[in-house]
Design a protein around this motif. Structure first.
Motif, mmCIF file in Angstrom:
data_model
loop_
_atom_site.group_PDB
_atom_site.id
_atom_site.type_symbol
_atom_site.label_atom_id
_atom_site.label_comp_id
_atom_site.label_asym_id
_atom_site.label_seq_id
_atom_site.Cartn_x
_atom_site.Cartn_y
_atom_site.Cartn_z
ATOM 1 N N THR A 1 0.860 -1.183 0.000
ATOM 2 C CA THR A 1 0.000 0.000 0.000
ATOM 3 C C THR A 1 0.897 1.234 0.000
ATOM 4 O O THR A 1 2.096 1.148 0.290
ATOM 5 C CB THR A 1 -0.906 0.038 1.245
ATOM 6 N N VAL A 2 0.316 2.386 -0.284
ATOM 7 C CA VAL A 2 1.082 3.634 -0.245
ATOM 8 C C VAL A 2 1.608 3.868 1.166
ATOM 9 O O VAL A 2 2.758 4.261 1.364
ATOM 10 C CB VAL A 2 0.232 4.826 -0.748
ATOM 11 N N ALA A 3 0.778 3.611 2.174
ATOM 12 C CA ALA A 3 1.201 3.805 3.566
ATOM 13 C C ALA A 3 2.388 2.906 3.916
ATOM 14 O O ALA A 3 3.345 3.345 4.557
ATOM 15 C CB ALA A 3 0.035 3.542 4.520
ATOM 16 N N GLN A 4 2.334 1.657 3.479
ATOM 17 C CA GLN A 4 3.453 0.740 3.737
ATOM 18 C C GLN A 4 4.717 1.226 3.038
ATOM 19 O O GLN A 4 5.808 1.201 3.622
ATOM 20 C CB GLN A 4 3.097 -0.676 3.260
ATOM 21 N N ALA A 5 4.580 1.682 1.799
ATOM 22 C CA ALA A 5 5.735 2.185 1.047
ATOM 23 C C ALA A 5 6.325 3.417 1.722
ATOM 24 O O ALA A 5 7.550 3.556 1.836
ATOM 25 C CB ALA A 5 5.338 2.507 -0.389
ATOM 26 N N LEU A 6 5.460 4.322 2.171
ATOM 27 C CA LEU A 6 5.932 5.540 2.834
ATOM 28 C C LEU A 6 6.738 5.185 4.078
ATOM 29 O O LEU A 6 7.844 5.700 4.277
ATOM 30 C CB LEU A 6 4.747 6.439 3.198
ATOM 31 N N HIS A 7 6.207 4.309 4.907
ATOM 32 C CA HIS A 7 6.916 3.904 6.122
ATOM 33 C C HIS A 7 8.262 3.262 5.781
ATOM 34 O O HIS A 7 9.290 3.615 6.354
ATOM 35 C CB HIS A 7 6.066 2.931 6.949
ATOM 36 N N ARG A 8 8.267 2.330 4.820
ATOM 37 C CA ARG A 8 9.498 1.635 4.445
ATOM 38 C C ARG A 8 10.524 2.596 3.857
ATOM 39 O O ARG A 8 11.692 2.604 4.256
ATOM 40 C CB ARG A 8 9.168 0.522 3.434
ATOM 41 N N GLU A 9 10.090 3.422 2.913
ATOM 42 C CA GLU A 9 11.018 4.337 2.240
ATOM 43 C C GLU A 9 11.621 5.357 3.210
ATOM 44 O O GLU A 9 12.809 5.668 3.123
ATOM 45 C CB GLU A 9 10.335 5.050 1.078
ATOM 46 N N LEU A 10 10.818 5.893 4.123
ATOM 47 C CA LEU A 10 11.360 6.881 5.060
ATOM 48 C C LEU A 10 12.290 6.228 6.076
ATOM 49 O O LEU A 10 13.252 6.866 6.524
ATOM 50 C CB LEU A 10 10.238 7.667 5.727
ATOM 51 N N GLN A 11 12.068 4.966 6.395
ATOM 52 C CA GLN A 11 13.037 4.252 7.236
ATOM 53 C C GLN A 11 14.347 4.077 6.480
ATOM 54 O O GLN A 11 15.425 4.329 7.021
ATOM 55 C CB GLN A 11 12.492 2.882 7.660
ATOM 56 N N GLU A 12 14.258 3.657 5.217
ATOM 57 C CA GLU A 12 15.458 3.412 4.412
ATOM 58 C C GLU A 12 16.207 4.698 4.082
ATOM 59 O O GLU A 12 17.432 4.742 4.170
ATOM 60 C CB GLU A 12 15.084 2.721 3.098
ATOM 61 N N GLU A 13 15.496 5.730 3.672
ATOM 62 C CA GLU A 13 16.131 6.949 3.152
ATOM 63 C C GLU A 13 16.567 7.937 4.218
ATOM 64 O O GLU A 13 17.596 8.586 4.073
ATOM 65 C CB GLU A 13 15.205 7.655 2.165
ATOM 66 N N VAL A 14 15.754 8.090 5.274
ATOM 67 C CA VAL A 14 16.083 9.123 6.265
ATOM 68 C C VAL A 14 16.033 8.620 7.717
ATOM 69 O O VAL A 14 16.132 9.402 8.649
ATOM 70 C CB VAL A 14 15.209 10.392 6.093
ATOM 71 N N ALA A 15 15.891 7.307 7.906
ATOM 72 C CA ALA A 15 16.007 6.649 9.210
ATOM 73 C C ALA A 15 15.009 7.137 10.260
ATOM 74 O O ALA A 15 15.359 7.319 11.419
ATOM 75 C CB ALA A 15 17.445 6.752 9.737
ATOM 76 N N ILE A 16 13.759 7.366 9.836
ATOM 77 C CA ILE A 16 12.721 7.704 10.806
ATOM 78 C C ILE A 16 11.616 6.652 10.763
ATOM 79 O O ILE A 16 11.441 5.960 9.764
ATOM 80 C CB ILE A 16 12.096 9.102 10.595
ATOM 81 N N ASP A 17 10.898 6.554 11.872
ATOM 82 C CA ASP A 17 9.695 5.738 11.934
ATOM 83 C C ASP A 17 8.508 6.685 11.936
ATOM 84 O O ASP A 17 8.403 7.555 12.804
ATOM 85 C CB ASP A 17 9.662 4.880 13.200
ATOM 86 N N VAL A 18 7.626 6.537 10.958
ATOM 87 C CA VAL A 18 6.433 7.376 10.866
ATOM 88 C C VAL A 18 5.422 6.895 11.905
ATOM 89 O O VAL A 18 5.039 5.731 11.916
ATOM 90 C CB VAL A 18 5.821 7.297 9.452
ATOM 91 N N LEU A 19 5.001 7.810 12.777
ATOM 92 C CA LEU A 19 3.990 7.487 13.784
ATOM 93 C C LEU A 19 2.602 7.900 13.309
ATOM 94 O O LEU A 19 1.619 7.231 13.618
ATOM 95 C CB LEU A 19 4.337 8.149 15.114
#
Length: 130
Positions: A45-63
């Motif tokens: 899903t877009v939400a899953q991709a957003l969470h994964r990509e932001l972890q990979e690219e900028v090392a944050i966990d989206v809350l």
């Protein structure tokens, strides 16, 4: 027929500032500032991709996040569909993980930066919402 690249994009926001990364020179649209994100995979899903990509690219966990805008753009050599979310609650300090520059900018500073054309609509939406 050209394939459309579906991208999940995070407008990471804290205290009226926005976190951006600068595309590596050899990349498509190299040397331009952008809101971080990445491709939505086939079974994601877009939400899953957003969470994964932001972890990979900028090392944050989206809350938490909320939708901002959807942008379609044709670069000529590639078409993109950006699903853009404001990320206003996250864990850890964002830092670029792929060797690129990164920085926090105010809303006023965003209009002074060089963005890929598809990101211009994101900046316009942020300015309209202020």
């Amino acid at each position: 027929m050209q394939k459309i690249v579906h991208v999940a994009v995070g407008v990471i926001m804290r205290e009226q500032q926005y976190f951006l990364t600068k595309r590596l020179e050899h990349a498509h649209q190299g040397g331009k500032w952008e809101f971080p994100g990445g491709k939505v995979e086939k079974d994601e899903t877009v939400a899953q991709a957003l969470h994964r990509e932001l972890q990979e690219e900028v090392a944050i966990d989206v809350l938490s996040c909320y939708p901002l805008i959807e942008v379609s753009h044709d670069y000529g050599d590639k078409k993109v569909l950006l699903d853009v979310y404001v990320v206003d609650n996250f864990q850890y300090e964002p830092t670029a993980q792929e060797g690129q520059q990164s920085a926090w900018f105010t809303l006023a500073q965003l209009s002074q930066l060089d963005f890929p054309a598809a990101n211009v609509a994101i900046v316009a939406k942020l300015l309209a919402n202020k």
